[in-house]
Design a protein around this motif. Structure first.
Motif: not given
Length: 337
Positions: A203-206, A260-264, A269-270
């Motif tokens: 999560l931190v890396e993302a 939200r777009e890159p994290l979801t 894999g988040i």
């Protein structure tokens, strides 16, 4: 990358709450069409944007969780065609749904999709929505269509990653009610990774990558990082489950979709909905490293306030405002000539 639908099929599961369900199965794949391609594209786009996803791998117990065995027969062993495989999967879905009193039915779409070099198996449960339309005679009529906006259950198996032996390849929507949506997880036979520390590091890396991509000033990005850390730290202290939506709305309220777009994105894999690991969160606000005979650790503020500077070309770090006690200790053992 453009999606290509290799095979798709639609079934129905009819079930009321507190009642046993029944299946209506199609005996052939859906014919190729623009409508099918458009539907798959819309499902994929909606799935990517939705927060509340979890990621993991198949349960090793394939007797009680047979989805992995069914998919292996088709995608690896080629011992069953897509229709037969989908029928077997629907039987598993019915069993798991009947184990949950509050579960209801819907239209089930299963598809084998390729995206570049990757193969995906996509499954979603959709309900019908009645709206109004104008027909060719200019009359107002009811129009029934699949409601993608309220997609409750959906999952994706990255077949390529799975067969390559990677660690994480299943993702699915957790749903608004975990008690109800857990049956879909059991249908997929997905187990969560057991190490919350690894999940938090991921999560931190993302988050760092997502913030660095924001179209903003350095100061604005630093503010976003601080807001994210404070939110995640509060989750740890209060035992609250992480919510990607809440994180994005707090850190970047004017345009939360930019985060939200890159994290979801399922490829990130988040996972959503876990309490972060406190120590692993420090990667958002701290840098540390060590060599053969030294170790260095400092907070982000040391860089933003100008006390630490890195020269990547020479691989040198300059530290300013060194405290007197450290200077005295150093000079005691290494006096200047």
């Amino acid at each position: 990358m453009e999606l290509t639908t290799t095979a798709a099929i639609a079934h129905k599961i009819t079930k009321a709450q507190h009642a046993e369900g029944t299946l209506q199965l199609r005996d052939s794949t859906l014919p190729p069409s623009n409508s099918l391609d458009r539907l798959i594209d819309e499902i994929h786009a909606a799935y990517k944007k939705r927060a509340g996803k979890s990621h993991g791998a198949f349960e090793p117990d394939e007797q009680n969780y047979p989805t992995a065995a069914n998919l292996r027969e088709h995608f690896q062993q080629q011992a069953a065609d897509f229709v037969v495989t989908s029928h077997a999967l629907m039987q598993t879905l019915l069993v798991k749904a009947n184990q949950e009193n509050l579960a209801t039915g819907g239209s089930v779409l299963m598809a084998h999709v390729t995206n570049g070099e990757s193969q995906w198996f996509i499954v979603t449960i959709l309900t019908d929505k009645v709206s109004a339309a104008i027909d060719d005679n200019l009359n107002l009529v009811d129009s029934v269509h699949l409601d993608l906006t309220s997609m409750r259950f959906a999952g994706r198996v990255d077949i390529t990653r799975w067969l390559d032996g990677e660690e994480r390849y299943v993702s699915f929507l957790q749903g608004a009610s975990r008690d109800v949506s857990d049956y879909f997880q059991r249908f997929l036979g997905c187990t969560h990774p057991k190490t919350i520390r690894k999940e938090t590091i991921r999560l931190v890396e993302a988050v760092r990558n997502a913030v660095n991509r924001l179209e903003a000033t350095d100061e604005q990005r630093e503010t976003a990082r601080l807001q994210i850390y404070q939110y995640l730290d509060a989750c740890v202290k209060n035992g609250v489950l992480l919510s990607i939506d809440s994180l994005c709305n707090r850190a970047w309220p004017d345009n939360p979709d930019a985060l939200r777009e890159p994290l979801t994105d399922p490829d990130s894999g988040i996972s959503d909905g876990f309490v972060p690991h406190k120590t692993a969160l420090r990667g958002l606000v701290r840098f540390e490293g060590k060599g053969p005979h030294w170790q260095v650790k400092f907070e982000r503020e040391a860089v933003t306030e100008g006390n630490i500077k890195l020269d990547a070309d020479s691989k040198e770090i300059t530290i300013k405002n060194v405290p007197d006690d450290l200077i005295a200790s150093f000079q005691l053992d290494f006096p200047e000539p």
